[in-house]
Design an enzyme around this catalytic site. Sequence first.
Site, mmCIF file in Angstrom:
data_model
loop_
_atom_site.group_PDB
_atom_site.id
_atom_site.type_symbol
_atom_site.label_atom_id
_atom_site.label_comp_id
_atom_site.label_asym_id
_atom_site.label_seq_id
_atom_site.Cartn_x
_atom_site.Cartn_y
_atom_site.Cartn_z
ATOM 1 N N HIS A 162 0.836 -1.216 0.000
ATOM 2 C CA HIS A 162 0.000 0.000 0.000
ATOM 3 C C HIS A 162 0.868 1.263 0.000
ATOM 4 O O HIS A 162 0.532 2.254 0.645
ATOM 5 C CB HIS A 162 -0.938 0.026 1.205
ATOM 6 C CG HIS A 162 -1.979 -1.050 1.196
ATOM 7 N ND1 HIS A 162 -3.254 -0.871 0.710
ATOM 8 C CD2 HIS A 162 -1.932 -2.336 1.617
ATOM 9 C CE1 HIS A 162 -3.946 -1.994 0.846
ATOM 10 N NE2 HIS A 162 -3.167 -2.903 1.383
ATOM 11 N N ASN A 195 -10.268 -2.748 2.627
ATOM 12 C CA ASN A 195 -9.975 -2.769 1.191
ATOM 13 C C ASN A 195 -11.255 -2.539 0.407
ATOM 14 O O ASN A 195 -12.350 -2.538 0.973
ATOM 15 C CB ASN A 195 -9.391 -4.132 0.794
ATOM 16 C CG ASN A 195 -7.895 -4.229 1.082
ATOM 17 O OD1 ASN A 195 -7.205 -3.220 1.230
ATOM 18 N ND2 ASN A 195 -7.399 -5.453 1.164
HETATM 19 FE FE1 HDD Z 1 -2.520 -4.761 5.463
HETATM 20 C C1 HDD Z 1 -1.010 -1.753 5.126
HETATM 21 C C2 HDD Z 1 -5.484 -3.416 4.278
HETATM 22 C C3 HDD Z 1 -3.966 -7.874 5.499
HETATM 23 C C4 HDD Z 1 0.215 -5.988 6.998
HETATM 24 N N1 HDD Z 1 -3.123 -2.945 4.806
HETATM 25 C C5 HDD Z 1 -2.352 -1.823 4.762
HETATM 26 C C6 HDD Z 1 -3.130 -0.719 4.290
HETATM 27 C C7 HDD Z 1 -4.387 -1.199 4.033
HETATM 28 C C8 HDD Z 1 -4.381 -2.592 4.377
HETATM 29 C C9 HDD Z 1 -5.563 -0.412 3.508
HETATM 30 C C10 HDD Z 1 -2.628 0.687 4.081
HETATM 31 C C11 HDD Z 1 -2.895 1.550 5.273
HETATM 32 C C12 HDD Z 1 -2.449 2.949 4.997
HETATM 33 O O1 HDD Z 1 -3.095 3.610 4.163
HETATM 34 O O2 HDD Z 1 -1.459 3.352 5.584
HETATM 35 N N2 HDD Z 1 -4.334 -5.512 4.906
HETATM 36 C C13 HDD Z 1 -5.449 -4.784 4.563
HETATM 37 C C14 HDD Z 1 -6.598 -5.651 4.531
HETATM 38 C C15 HDD Z 1 -6.173 -6.904 4.862
HETATM 39 C C16 HDD Z 1 -4.745 -6.812 5.111
HETATM 40 C C17 HDD Z 1 -8.011 -5.204 4.215
HETATM 41 C C18 HDD Z 1 -6.957 -8.170 4.989
HETATM 42 C C19 HDD Z 1 -8.172 -8.220 5.373
HETATM 43 N N3 HDD Z 1 -1.964 -6.601 6.084
HETATM 44 C C20 HDD Z 1 -2.716 -7.751 6.052
HETATM 45 C C21 HDD Z 1 -2.003 -8.817 6.718
HETATM 46 C C22 HDD Z 1 -0.816 -8.280 7.171
HETATM 47 C C23 HDD Z 1 -0.816 -6.890 6.757
HETATM 48 C C24 HDD Z 1 -2.516 -10.223 6.879
HETATM 49 C C25 HDD Z 1 0.298 -8.911 7.942
HETATM 50 C C26 HDD Z 1 0.162 -9.949 8.703
HETATM 51 N N4 HDD Z 1 -0.685 -4.020 5.893
HETATM 52 C C27 HDD Z 1 0.268 -4.697 6.586
HETATM 53 C C28 HDD Z 1 1.470 -3.848 6.923
HETATM 54 C C29 HDD Z 1 1.057 -2.468 6.333
HETATM 55 C C30 HDD Z 1 -0.292 -2.749 5.718
HETATM 56 C C31 HDD Z 1 2.758 -4.406 6.504
HETATM 57 C C32 HDD Z 1 2.035 -1.771 5.396
HETATM 58 C C33 HDD Z 1 2.076 -0.339 5.818
HETATM 59 C C34 HDD Z 1 1.345 -0.295 7.058
HETATM 60 O O3 HDD Z 1 0.872 -1.542 7.369
HETATM 61 O O4 HDD Z 1 1.163 0.672 7.754
HETATM 62 O O5 HDD Z 1 1.667 -3.792 8.282
#
Ligand code: HDD
Length: 681
Positions: free
Chosen positions: A68, A141
């Site tokens: 993202h 999402n």
């Molecule tokens: Fe995630 C970012 C949505 C599963 C780990 N995720 C991130 C963002 C969104 C989502 C919208 C951007 C937030 C922003 O604008 O800063 N992610 C989802 C959705 C998921 C999902 C809807 C499933 C239902 N994500 C998911 C899993 C993991 C992560 C299973 C790890 C176990 N996601 C992350 C992260 C991020 C992230 C690595 C990257 C940047 C951040 O968090 O701040 O931690």
Amino acid sequence: MTSKDRQIATSRRPFGEGALTTDQGIPVDDTANSLRAGARGPTLLEDFHLREKLMRFDHERIPERVVHARGAGAHGYFQVYEPLDEYTTADFLTDPDTRTPVFVRFSTVQGSRGSTDTPRDVRGFAVKFYTRQGNFDLVGNNMPVFFIQDGIKFPDLVHALKPEPHNEIPQAASAHDAFWDFVTLQPETMHHVIWLMSDRALPRSYRMMQGFGVHTFRLVNGHGHGTFVKFHWKPTLGTHSLVFDEAQLISGRDPDYNRRDLWEAIEAGEYPSWELGLQLIPQERVFELDDIDILDPTKLIPEEVVPVTPVGRLTLDRNPDNFFAETEQAAFCVGNIVPGIDFTDDPLLQARLFSYLDTQLTRLGGPNFTQLPINRPLTPVRNQQQDGLHQDVVPTGRANYHPSSRGGTMQVGPGFVTYPEPVDGPKERKRSETFAEHYWQATLFWNSMAPWEQEHIIAAYRFELGKVGEMTIRVRAVEHLNRIDHDLAVSVARGIGVEEPVKSIDNHGRSSPALSQEQHDGAGSPRTRRVAVLVADGADARVIALLRDACTEVGTSVDLLAATDGTVTTSDGVPMEVTRAMSTTSSVLYDAVVVPSAAADLSADGVAVHFAAEAYKHGKPVGAFGRGLDVLQRAQIPLTTATTDPALIVEEEFTPDFPHTLLTAVSAHRNFDRDVTGIPA
Ligand code: HDD
């Protein structure tokens, strides 16, 4: 102005006011010449201004989000319609008089920060509510399900999805071997993959896409009673998509397409809004939901089984002042939850609870990121947490521990109470049997699509798998599709050089009409749509004014495009200003194209002809009258089909009905039933 706006205002520092100083506040007398030993001599190390300026520049970048990374954000507010006390104690859901400030960030998933807005991809829809009980982050999402069931596979999924490790290719694209290798070895992905192959992966605008909390959460009321809940955002403007060819072209013509659209709409006072809807599932009814384990994030609950109850509205009404300070530094954490809402044991959600907090440490350089203006809650923060990089406050007193008899009289509780769900079980790395079936909801989605949506899905699978080099991966993909729907598998196989599979399973025939975008036209509004009018010398200024007035009256903008920038001469011999030259823009940046009559022969201009053909090819409303028809003819648009195509509006001469018919077609978004196979654009 919300209370969050007022809080952020205290951190504003305008560029360009007062004396130029260093970061130490020392006034600077020259910022264009470094300190040298003689005008042509070497630069001196003592030049503190040069050193500071370069040091700051050298360290401007922070690590981009690991997923993202590319996004756009906006401020706004949320207001609940009626008190939801029956279900929750969450303050922002129980007080209809309160406008809770929010910051929302939309994003693509795969691409890096500088990538394009319109790849085939999932879109993030993250909402930070600054409530009176602290920050609640709903990190969702634009698709209601996820690829995997357990967060332990998230690094594998993302590695496979992102550019390949040896050459960092391809950027922002799932059409490569690694992704398809992974998903075809991991059948639980099949449901989300078909969503990714659908037009949902190509939103026309962030303002025109749905959002989903994905997981089942729990609302908890004042009596401690829990209700399972799924969160839905429904856009007021309806859910609308681009077509893939168009999305690819936009990537080159305007890589900032979605973020520009959001920014411009808010600047123009066309505030985007979404209705919050809840699917409420009494805890007792959980096992009545046939075939669905509410803890499995690869499954949705069809709206026909549990209806979505509208409960409030989200409105975005202010663009950030500074992209980095706000949008880039916004730190969403799934674990930010307020009293009255709680988690469930969904294993994807459980892993997310660790990951988001953790990632901010690397991204924002330490544990004090909650003090950044965009992340700071509106409620006072009082605790004994201390120190760390970038501590921004000065704690006073000596009681940095709890309990203490030396001041620091913070009371503990009443506060957030975790729902006391009984848990018991052996420690084991095991998945529930209720998570084992992976295809029936992919079939449900496929069955629910309109014929044009199915065609787009087939084309997407063919495109993506057609880019996969290893034949065994293509074959595996077709085998999975054959378990979703035999006809789908055959259609895809035919396009990618794979042998047609033998039918093995009957399609269950169930559908959920709410999944089709044909059901999502919303108000069918022409507001904020963009119409291109191709003009040339001899254009009728009166007719163009009528057209423009009719459009602007309903909030549709009109650009007059000509062969060159400047003016064209109207039929009255008067110069008429054009918005820009056709060659500096493209039909893919408009929702509709009109070619009015003009004395000059626009049909000899290949750019104009291509403009019309391309718009037609993408299902857009195309209108013409008088000599404008020649352009459509040169574009090989079959004018005789106008009788059955509501988005092809052709007239011998302009009539007062023309603008109305055009705007009706614009409101309907596209005519995707149009047969465009023979159009050469
Ligand atoms: Fe995630 C970012 C949505 C599963 C780990 N995720 C991130 C963002 C969104 C989502 C919208 C951007 C937030 C922003 O604008 O800063 N992610 C989802 C959705 C998921 C999902 C809807 C499933 C239902 N994500 C998911 C899993 C993991 C992560 C299973 C790890 C176990 N996601 C992350 C992260 C991020 C992230 C690595 C990257 C940047 C951040 O968090 O701040 O931690």
